[in-house]
Each structure stands twice: as structure tokens, then as C-alpha cells.
Design an enzyme around this catalytic site. Sequence first.
Site, short mmCIF file in Angstrom:
data_model
loop_
_atom_site.label_atom_id
_atom_site.label_comp_id
_atom_site.label_asym_id
_atom_site.label_seq_id
_atom_site.Cartn_x
_atom_site.Cartn_y
_atom_site.Cartn_z
N SER A 261 0.82 -1.20 0.00
CA SER A 261 0.00 0.00 0.00
C SER A 261 0.85 1.25 0.00
CB SER A 261 -0.93 0.01 1.23
OG SER A 261 -0.22 0.40 2.39
N GLY A 262 0.17 2.39 -0.13
CA GLY A 262 0.82 3.69 -0.09
C GLY A 262 0.78 4.32 1.29
N ASP A 263 0.33 3.57 2.28
CA ASP A 263 0.31 4.09 3.65
C ASP A 263 0.45 2.90 4.59
OD1 ASP A 263 -0.06 5.82 5.88
OD2 ASP A 263 -1.35 7.11 4.68
N ASP A 264 0.13 3.10 5.87
CA ASP A 264 0.32 2.04 6.85
C ASP A 264 -0.46 0.79 6.46
OD1 ASP A 264 1.82 3.83 8.50
OD2 ASP A 264 -0.06 4.68 9.20
N SER A 295 5.45 -1.37 2.25
CA SER A 295 5.00 0.02 2.22
C SER A 295 6.21 0.94 2.44
CB SER A 295 3.94 0.28 3.30
OG SER A 295 3.44 1.59 3.18
#
Length: 483
Positions: A261-264, A295
Site C-alpha cells: 500500500s501507499g500508507d500504513d 510500504s
Amino acid sequence: MDCLCRISLRFSITEALKFLVVILGVLNLKKVECRKAKILNSFEYSAINCRAHSASIEEFGGIGDGNTLNTKAFQQAVNHLSQYASDGGAQLFVPAGKWLTGSFNLTSHFTLFLHRDAVLLASQDINTWPVVDPLPSYGHGRDAAGGRYISLIFGNNLTDVVITGNNGTIDGQGALWWQQFHRKKLKYTRPYLVEIMHSDNIQISNLTFVNSPTWNIHPVYSSNILIQGITILAPVTSPNTDGINPDSCTNTRIEDTYIVSGDDCIAVKSGWDEYGIKYGMPTKQLTIRRLTCISPYSAAIALGSEMSGGIQDVRAHEITAINTESGVRIKTGVGRGGYVKDIYVKGMNLHTMKMVFWMTGNYGSHPDNHYDPKALPEIKGINYRDVVAENVSMVARFEGISGDPFTGICISNATIGMAKKAKKYPWTCTDVQGITSAVVPPPCDLLPDQGLEKVGMCDFPSDSLAIDNIELQRCSYSMNTLM
């Protein structure tokens, strides 16, 4: 001549027999082409509860061609099946195909099941997405000051809901939303793929989520939640595409998940500043196990930054992170209030990390200017053990709050292999208190080494949470569907 192939002509018995033989032969060769064939769909799956009634989305006019909008079909199907809530519940089957849809609401005692070749495609028409109020524990949209677009699959005040499949796909088609977000064109916060609110006994399992507009799975103000066998995929540069966000939830189990993902990958939350403090609903009794995360700009597991209602009793083990910014990160700041305490992590295997441990007491991002600067968070009882990492730029960055130090930090049996171009000082520690044992490279002075005889000193509970003891039932779906 209709499908019964009726014959009204008069024949002699011999002629009739000859004619019948011919007709039977033709029917056999043509695979009974003059009849509508019945095909049996049947399968088994594991769930918290089985259902007495079944239906397919096709029975409600659903068309899986990737172009026809099926929002009404899904909502009509759920509404129809809700009548069976007190009669053994119902399950809705989504067969192979591409099912374009906008948001629809679920009902209690209900199962949504996706065939392995079924894809739910989120509508690209932003104007058709309903807008709902901000969450009361946030008081503010995260993308914009106003409300938020409702999630693709939504439920509120429900009991006994299962969203599952044999690895079917839910595709948020998020590129349009990401573009509008970067251009600051959105009036409201982007939708999640699944949000379940004020609900109890929830299962989300054996599905693939791709390209969410923002967060993927968001249980909030809920309890007794099982999330397992989930794959979540999004470009690592996509904005705020958190994987799973348990938020003000009690008794939750997340296991066997793979997230890019692009975050946590997993972000544990409980409300934002004065709104979260007022709502006062913590996240507690959370188990995370067998997580694999990629990530590069965020954490495998984040606690906060919205943690104003409190986070307590989080148990994480068998965590693998690859090319991820940090292993476990605590994010908080002045004005948050609340607490993060009794956190237990063991068995982390990390490869190519910016840093392994990260605690931040200077995290900003307030919903408005009305937060209380005297509302200081309490961070204590943070336990890490049995950690192996390689190609790491920095071991730890611990930044407490002046006058409000983070206490009770314990790290034991941690071997960190540094990258060739690692930071000169592998540890940064301010306003923290704790102890360590068998940690390499040696820790900072604020976390003194207790010696090898204390290698097992960091706690990890031996008891089980209630959600750990849940037993799944073996359920089945069997239905004759007209072609």
C-alpha cells in the site's frame, strides 16, 4: 414449436415411434437446445455463521459485464434478503463477472460471497456517491472539512455480517480519486472500500482488495471482528491507501494478510483530538498475526496518529515487512490526549527498512484549532521481543514529549543488521524511559541494557482473547440458477 416440442399431428403408431426416435436423436445432438438449462452452483466456505437462504445477484437483475451499473440490483438484493434475518439469515452470491456498482448497505445475519472470478468495480462517477457526516470521534473529514463519501460496502448497527469469497476481488478504481485528491478538487473525504459501524460479530475474509480511493477496510465503533486471508494491493505512491484500520473497536483479530500500500498496512485508531477524547471509545483487545507488508513510505503497524480515545492491549506477532519505512510506529502529539499502552510485539522479520522502531510525540495534523494543548497522551508499556532485521538505515527513533515522557519501553532479543549506508547514529532517544536486553547494535543510554540473563524480560501475554477462541462453521451454498 415451444420448448416442450409439442406435436399435435396424428400419426400411426409406427410413424410416431420413428418420429420420436428422430426427435430424441436431434435433442441429444443439440444438447437439448430447446430447453433452458439449469446449472448447479455449489461450494463450501468457513464462516462465523451459516445461512438458511440463498440468492444470486443475477436474480435481481445484476449484469456482470463491467459496464452496467448494478447499484440498484445489489441494494434490492440486500433489502429482499433482510426479511430472512430472523429465519436463519441469507447469503448473496456474486458469480464470475465484472460487477460495476456504487455504494450499497448491508443488513444483519447476512453473507456477501464473491466467486473467485467475480470483481466488484467501484463506480467512477463521483457525483453518484452519497455524502455522510464526519465520524463523531473525528468531527472533521480527513481530506476536507466537510463530510465524507460513503464507503462502497457499508453497514451500520448490524449484527452477524460476513463478507467473504474464494478470493474474489473488490476494485476501488482509485486512480481518479487519487488524481482529484492531489489536485485538491474533492469537497469531501474519499470513500473506503468497506466500512462497518456500530456493529457486532463481523467477518471479512478470503478476498482481494485493489486500488482503494483511500483506506481499504475500516471497522469502527464495533466489536468481535475477524479479518483473515485478505490481500490488499495499491501503488506504493497512492495517497492514504491504508490497508486495515481498526478504529474504536474491541476484540478484533487480523491474521494471514498480505498488504502492499501507499500508507500504513495496519493502522490502529480511536478518534482525533478533542472529538476522540469526548467520544471516549478506545481500541482494545486486538490481535495481529501473520502479516506481510510492503510500504516504502509508511509502517507495517501504526498506532495512531488518531488515538485520542485510547489504544490498549494490542498483540502482534509473526510480522514480516519488506521495503517498508518502519516496523511498528506510534504516532501522537500534544493535543491528542488518550493513551497507547500495553502493546506487545514479538517475532518480527524485517528486510530493507528505514527504521525498525519509531515513536513520535510531535505528530501534527489536527482537525481544527480547537484542540486542547494541555491534552497530553500517555504512552507506556511498549514491549518488543524476538526481532530480526537486515539492511536497516536506522534502528530506532524515539521522540517523546518534553514533560510527558514515553515510559515502560522494553526491547529484548533484537538483532538489527545495518545497511552499508546506514545513519551514523543508529539510535535517537529523547524523553523516553525503558530497558533492553540482547539488542544489537547497543541501544541509547535512556534504554539501558539489563544483560543476557534478562533476554526474555519483555512481556507477551500467555492468555487468549475472546476473539482468538472463535470457532468457524463449515457453510455451503447450493442453488439452481436458470441460464
